[in-house]
Design a protein around this motif. Structure first.
Motif, short mmCIF file in Angstrom:
data_model
loop_
_atom_site.label_atom_id
_atom_site.label_comp_id
_atom_site.label_asym_id
_atom_site.label_seq_id
_atom_site.Cartn_x
_atom_site.Cartn_y
_atom_site.Cartn_z
N ASN A 151 32.53 43.78 38.08
CA ASN A 151 34.06 43.46 38.95
C ASN A 151 34.46 41.87 38.52
OD1 ASN A 151 34.73 45.65 40.97
ND2 ASN A 151 32.43 45.42 41.04
N GLU A 153 36.22 39.37 35.69
CA GLU A 153 36.95 39.42 34.52
C GLU A 153 36.00 38.82 33.35
OE1 GLU A 153 38.93 38.23 36.97
OE2 GLU A 153 40.80 39.23 37.09
N SER A 364 41.62 45.00 31.34
CA SER A 364 41.68 45.33 32.76
C SER A 364 40.07 45.19 33.26
CB SER A 364 42.01 46.82 32.80
OG SER A 364 40.77 47.47 32.24
N ARG A 365 39.96 44.81 34.67
CA ARG A 365 38.81 44.72 35.32
C ARG A 365 38.28 46.24 35.51
NH1 ARG A 365 40.46 42.66 40.00
NH2 ARG A 365 40.60 40.57 39.00
N ASP A 368 34.96 49.25 39.72
CA ASP A 368 35.57 50.50 40.50
C ASP A 368 35.51 50.17 42.03
OD1 ASP A 368 33.08 50.30 41.34
OD2 ASP A 368 32.35 52.29 41.39
N ASP A 369 35.61 48.87 42.47
CA ASP A 369 35.75 48.05 43.70
C ASP A 369 36.68 46.96 43.89
OD1 ASP A 369 35.25 47.39 46.53
OD2 ASP A 369 32.92 47.93 46.26
N PRO A 370 37.97 47.14 44.12
CA PRO A 370 38.83 46.06 44.28
C PRO A 370 38.67 45.00 45.38
CG PRO A 370 39.78 48.16 44.02
CD PRO A 370 38.54 48.56 44.21
N ASP A 371 37.93 45.57 46.38
CA ASP A 371 37.68 44.96 47.63
C ASP A 371 36.52 44.03 47.34
OD1 ASP A 371 39.48 46.12 49.25
OD2 ASP A 371 37.95 47.55 50.32
N ALA A 373 35.84 42.80 44.31
CA ALA A 373 36.46 41.99 43.34
C ALA A 373 37.13 40.73 44.36
CB ALA A 373 37.24 42.57 42.48
N ALA A 374 37.71 41.15 45.29
CA ALA A 374 38.60 40.00 46.03
C ALA A 374 37.45 39.10 46.89
CB ALA A 374 39.33 40.84 47.07
#
Ligand SMILES: [Zn+2]
Length: 383
Positions: A151, A153, A364-365, A368-371, A373-374
């Motif tokens: 997650n 870059e 692209s990142r 599978d987990d944007p939360d 990554a944030a």
């Protein structure tokens, strides 16, 4: 150099071939002490190693102290000898054992008393619950770093990796609570945890077994008069035994952390992501040097058409596959089928392997987990 194995049966010939090819993979045993090449788990591997080595050294010193009589207290009245069967003793039971052993000089100990002193040391310094915590901590943090890698870059700098590592949970339940992990990633973390705990437990059993064997052998050598000249002192026998156990501990650190990292990464990538194998460290074996730089595609483990040559998936490993290109069938040595041979695994190719993955960047990142990554950006202060 030629070895004639004709007199061996088929089964033993194949076992010997397997063993030889795995030994080639092990290479120079001292190279396992090199720093782990992944900045994601380097600090973790060192910390787990050094804490374990301190424990093992404490065991060695305590065994020696009991055997030398340094713990004997002539002012104590011996209590009735407690039953010395190895179970997990309560702290009251342990204190009774301790009192009993301290009240007698080792010269008056029975052989069973000697064994009991070792069991006591092992339960003091390698207690089962602490060992379980230690193993889970290694596996979960390494697995989480795989999710981190998926997650982010860019590969983190050592300072960033350290910052992230400190913010990661040390138990699976902590990971569920803190990051709501689930699905195949949680599954990967659970397998990593159970395997690490199992191996650490087996090593603690082995420590007990080896200490008991070394002390028994030493006592036997001295039981029938003066031992032959040149017989090493107990101290050096214990040091020798510890050398092997230290390497076993280091193998757990490298192997469990490396497997958890790789499995954690692959379980956190979306199918279709591409990863490149990196096998760059001193002592990489011929198989691992061959797979260095190979790019493969991540696919769903349930994909019925998956191709082991060009694809990987969670749980793809080399268990039950062979390191030896040949096998004996009847009296002949024949090449093994590709389906029987080691292939590029998701985790490590073998124990002590330091293989890892880098994500092939398409801008692209791939995680599978944007939360998650944030949250990582929050931890790094880059949101
Ligand atoms: Zn290798």
């Amino acid at each position: 150099m030629l070895i004639d194995v004709a007199a061996c049966c088929e089964h033993h010939t194949n076992e010997a071939l397997e063993h030889l090819h795995k030994a080639i993979g092990d290479g120079d045993p001292d190279l396992i002490w090199d720093k782990h090449p992944s900045p994601l788990i380097e600090a973790l591997v060192e910390l787990f190693s050094s804490r374990g080595l301190l424990r093992l050294d404490a065991v060695r010193r305590a065994v020696l102290k009991w055997q030398s009589g340094a713990k004997f207290d002539s002012g104590l009245v011996p209590p009735v000898r407690p039953d010395g069967l190895m179970a997990r003793w309560s702290s009251d039971e342990k204190e009774l054992m301790r009192l009993y052993l301290q009240s007698l000089p080792p010269a008056q100990w029975t052989l069973d008393d000697h064994m009991m002193s070792i069991d006591l040391v092992v339960q003091d310094y390698l207690p089962a619950d602490a060992m379980q915590t230690e193993a889970e901590w290694l596996a979960v943090r390494a697995g989480m770093m795989g999710k981190v890698q998926a997650n982010l870059e860019k590969e983190p700098t050592p300072v960033q990796a350290d910052k992230i590592l400190r913010a990661m949970p040390s138990t699976v339940s902590g990971a569920v609570q803190q990051f709501g992990i689930g699905g195949r990633f949680r599954q990967a973390l659970d397998f990593a945890r159970v395997r690490a705990v199992e191996n650490v437990r087996a090593l603690a059993d082995d420590v007990r077994h080896r200490m008991r064997s070394v002390v028994t052998q030493d006592l036997e050598e001295r039981a029938y008069g003066a031992p032959p000249p040149g017989t090493p002192a107990l101290e050096s026998k214990l040091l020798d035994a510890m050398g092997t156990l230290n390497r076993d501990w280091r193998r757990i650190a490298i192997t469990e952390a490396g497997n958890a990292l790789n499995e954690g990464l692959i379980a956190s990538l979306v199918p279709g992501a591409r990863v490149k194998r990196i096998e760059q460290y001193r002592g990489a074996c011929p198989f691992c040097r061959k797979i260095d730089g190979v790019v493969v595609e991540v696919v769903d483990a349930n994909d019925p058409d998956k191709d082991g040559e060009t694809q990987i998936w969670p749980g793809k490993n080399n268990l039950k596959r062979s390191a030896s290109p040949f096998k004996r069938v009847g009296g002949k040595l024949v090449p093994r089928e590709p389906s029987e041979l080691w292939w590029i695994p998701t985790g490590l190719a073998h124990p002590n392997c330091r293989g890892r993955w880098s994500v092939v960047d398409d801008g692209s990142r791939p995680g599978d987990d944007p939360d998650f990554a944030a949250k990582l950006r929050e931890i790094l202060g880059t949101k």
